[in-house]
Design a protein around this motif. Structure first.
Motif, PDB file in Angstrom:
ATOM      1  N   VAL A  42       0.814  -1.217   0.000  1.00 60.39           N
ATOM      2  CA  VAL A  42       0.000   0.000   0.000  1.00 60.39           C
ATOM      3  C   VAL A  42       0.846   1.265   0.000  1.00 60.39           C
ATOM      4  O   VAL A  42       0.441   2.290  -0.564  1.00 60.39           O
ATOM      5  CB  VAL A  42      -0.962  -0.022   1.209  1.00 60.39           C
ATOM      6  CG1 VAL A  42      -1.739   1.282   1.305  1.00 60.39           C
ATOM      7  CG2 VAL A  42      -1.931  -1.201   1.108  1.00 60.39           C
ATOM      8  N   TRP A  43       2.056   1.213   0.612  1.00 63.11           N
ATOM      9  CA  TRP A  43       2.855   2.436   0.699  1.00 63.11           C
ATOM     10  C   TRP A  43       3.300   2.947  -0.670  1.00 63.11           C
ATOM     11  O   TRP A  43       3.798   4.080  -0.788  1.00 63.11           O
ATOM     12  CB  TRP A  43       4.058   2.260   1.617  1.00 63.11           C
ATOM     13  CG  TRP A  43       5.049   1.186   1.253  1.00 63.11           C
ATOM     14  CD1 TRP A  43       5.210  -0.018   1.860  1.00 63.11           C
ATOM     15  CD2 TRP A  43       6.045   1.229   0.210  1.00 63.11           C
ATOM     16  NE1 TRP A  43       6.226  -0.738   1.267  1.00 63.11           N
ATOM     17  CE2 TRP A  43       6.755   0.000   0.257  1.00 63.11           C
ATOM     18  CE3 TRP A  43       6.394   2.164  -0.757  1.00 63.11           C
ATOM     19  CZ2 TRP A  43       7.793  -0.307  -0.632  1.00 63.11           C
ATOM     20  CZ3 TRP A  43       7.427   1.863  -1.645  1.00 63.11           C
ATOM     21  CH2 TRP A  43       8.104   0.641  -1.571  1.00 63.11           C
ATOM     22  N   ALA A  44       3.136   2.146  -1.718  1.00 64.64           N
ATOM     23  CA  ALA A  44       3.505   2.602  -3.058  1.00 64.64           C
ATOM     24  C   ALA A  44       2.749   3.871  -3.442  1.00 64.64           C
ATOM     25  O   ALA A  44       3.294   4.754  -4.129  1.00 64.64           O
ATOM     26  CB  ALA A  44       3.222   1.499  -4.081  1.00 64.64           C
ATOM     27  N   TRP A  45       1.508   3.994  -2.994  1.00 67.42           N
ATOM     28  CA  TRP A  45       0.679   5.135  -3.382  1.00 67.42           C
ATOM     29  C   TRP A  45       1.131   6.453  -2.748  1.00 67.42           C
ATOM     30  O   TRP A  45       1.343   7.439  -3.469  1.00 67.42           O
ATOM     31  CB  TRP A  45      -0.791   4.852  -3.060  1.00 67.42           C
ATOM     32  CG  TRP A  45      -1.337   3.696  -3.842  1.00 67.42           C
ATOM     33  CD1 TRP A  45      -1.601   2.432  -3.387  1.00 67.42           C
ATOM     34  CD2 TRP A  45      -1.679   3.688  -5.231  1.00 67.42           C
ATOM     35  NE1 TRP A  45      -2.088   1.651  -4.400  1.00 67.42           N
ATOM     36  CE2 TRP A  45      -2.152   2.392  -5.544  1.00 67.42           C
ATOM     37  CE3 TRP A  45      -1.638   4.654  -6.239  1.00 67.42           C
ATOM     38  CZ2 TRP A  45      -2.575   2.031  -6.826  1.00 67.42           C
ATOM     39  CZ3 TRP A  45      -2.056   4.306  -7.518  1.00 67.42           C
ATOM     40  CH2 TRP A  45      -2.520   3.005  -7.796  1.00 67.42           C
ATOM     41  N   LEU A  94      -6.245  -0.252   0.375  1.00 65.96           N
ATOM     42  CA  LEU A  94      -6.447  -0.360   1.826  1.00 65.96           C
ATOM     43  C   LEU A  94      -7.713  -1.149   2.135  1.00 65.96           C
ATOM     44  O   LEU A  94      -7.719  -2.017   3.027  1.00 65.96           O
ATOM     45  CB  LEU A  94      -6.538   1.037   2.447  1.00 65.96           C
ATOM     46  CG  LEU A  94      -5.221   1.775   2.708  1.00 65.96           C
ATOM     47  CD1 LEU A  94      -5.517   3.218   3.130  1.00 65.96           C
ATOM     48  CD2 LEU A  94      -4.397   1.065   3.770  1.00 65.96           C
ATOM     49  N   GLN A  95      -8.781  -0.872   1.387  1.00 66.41           N
ATOM     50  CA  GLN A  95     -10.038  -1.582   1.603  1.00 66.41           C
ATOM     51  C   GLN A  95      -9.899  -3.058   1.253  1.00 66.41           C
ATOM     52  O   GLN A  95     -10.403  -3.933   1.974  1.00 66.41           O
ATOM     53  CB  GLN A  95     -11.154  -0.957   0.755  1.00 66.41           C
ATOM     54  CG  GLN A  95     -12.535  -1.562   0.992  1.00 66.41           C
ATOM     55  CD  GLN A  95     -13.018  -1.358   2.422  1.00 66.41           C
ATOM     56  OE1 GLN A  95     -12.936  -0.257   2.954  1.00 66.41           O
ATOM     57  NE2 GLN A  95     -13.508  -2.420   3.052  1.00 66.41           N
ATOM     58  N   SER A  96      -9.205  -3.351   0.155  1.00 64.30           N
ATOM     59  CA  SER A  96      -9.002  -4.736  -0.254  1.00 64.30           C
ATOM     60  C   SER A  96      -8.178  -5.497   0.774  1.00 64.30           C
ATOM     61  O   SER A  96      -8.478  -6.655   1.085  1.00 64.30           O
ATOM     62  CB  SER A  96      -8.309  -4.776  -1.621  1.00 64.30           C
ATOM     63  OG  SER A  96      -8.067  -6.105  -2.021  1.00 64.30           O
ATOM     64  N   ARG A  97      -7.148  -4.841   1.306  1.00 61.64           N
ATOM     65  CA  ARG A  97      -6.325  -5.500   2.324  1.00 61.64           C
ATOM     66  C   ARG A  97      -7.140  -5.778   3.578  1.00 61.64           C
ATOM     67  O   ARG A  97      -6.996  -6.826   4.220  1.00 61.64           O
ATOM     68  CB  ARG A  97      -5.110  -4.632   2.667  1.00 61.64           C
ATOM     69  CG  ARG A  97      -4.093  -5.340   3.568  1.00 61.64           C
ATOM     70  CD  ARG A  97      -2.863  -4.496   3.801  1.00 61.64           C
ATOM     71  NE  ARG A  97      -3.149  -3.271   4.524  1.00 61.64           N
ATOM     72  CZ  ARG A  97      -2.226  -2.374   4.880  1.00 61.64           C
ATOM     73  NH1 ARG A  97      -0.958  -2.574   4.536  1.00 61.64           N
ATOM     74  NH2 ARG A  97      -2.555  -1.289   5.546  1.00 61.64           N
TER      75      ARG A  97
END
Length: 222
Positions: A42-45, A94-97
């Protein structure tokens, strides 16, 4: 002295070329974001968003008084759209995770989605070429192609479509010559380096996708 202002104005002099440190840093963030996207973290974004903000000031050269004194409206505008689409991608991953434990599961787009992407690429390139031409942008057709393809690729990454890596290849093929001609050398080098990451990322996502399909196959036969 304010460290942000120091970074904003810092330059590198190589031969007869003057390069801004913020162009180097912004592109480094872009590479880090690409690696994070490949690893589906997620931190890629947010890392990508920070790089986009820096690069916006680079490509609006006449506004921010860069050594090139040249506005690439397509390159600058796509940084703003990157930020917008990245917020969407960040939220979606984030929601998918939270729901499944994985930020995204790579998969092919449907035939209908591919048709929509192709139509968007064609129409977007034609429309934005006219817009960038009216604004006096440098290399309006190349800018329009890069702008439209970049937005499609970022949206595809957010949706988990494996094809988004292939769209980036098309962007790089046009982007490298444009940036070299315009004198944005770190960004041109980024496009070349990024092309390697794109091929690697495509192979990684394809392997994950095939493994997921293989794991689902026995269950589907029960």
């Amino acid at each position: 002295m304010n460290p942000l202002l120091t970074l904003f104005d810092a330059e590198i002099h190589l031969g007869g070329a003057t390069i801004l440190w913020r162009e180097v840093v912004g592109n480094t963030f872009g590479i880090a974001s690409a690696v994070g996207g490949m690893k589906r973290v997620v931190w890629a974004w947010p890392v990508g968003i920070a790089g986009n903000a820096l690069l916006f000031t680079v490509f609006m050269g006449a506004l921010f008084h860069t050594p090139q004194e040249l506005n690439l409206y397509g390159q600058a505008g796509r940084q703003l759209l990157f930020i917008t689409v990245s917020v969407y991608g960040w939220t979606r991953w984030l929601q998918s995770r939270h729901d499944s434990g994985a930020a995204v599961l790579p998969h092919w787009a449907t035939t209908r989605q591919r048709i929509v992407m192709a139509a968007t690429m064609i129409v977007g390139t034609v429309v934005f070429a006219q817009v960038f031409g009216l604004l006096g942008s440098y290399g309006r057709w190349a800018e329009a192609w890069i702008f439209t393809g970049s937005v499609l690729a970022t949206y595809g990454m957010a949706r988990g479509w494996t094809e988004f890596w292939l769209i980036w290849i098309g962007v790089d093929v046009v982007g490298v010559p444009l940036l070299l001609q315009a004198g944005f050398y770190p960004s041109a080098v980024l496009y070349l380096v990024y092309a390697g990451f794109v091929l690697w990322g495509f192979a990684v996502w394809l392997r994950i996708q095939r493994r997921a399909v293989g794991e689902d196959a026995p269950a589907s036969g029960l």
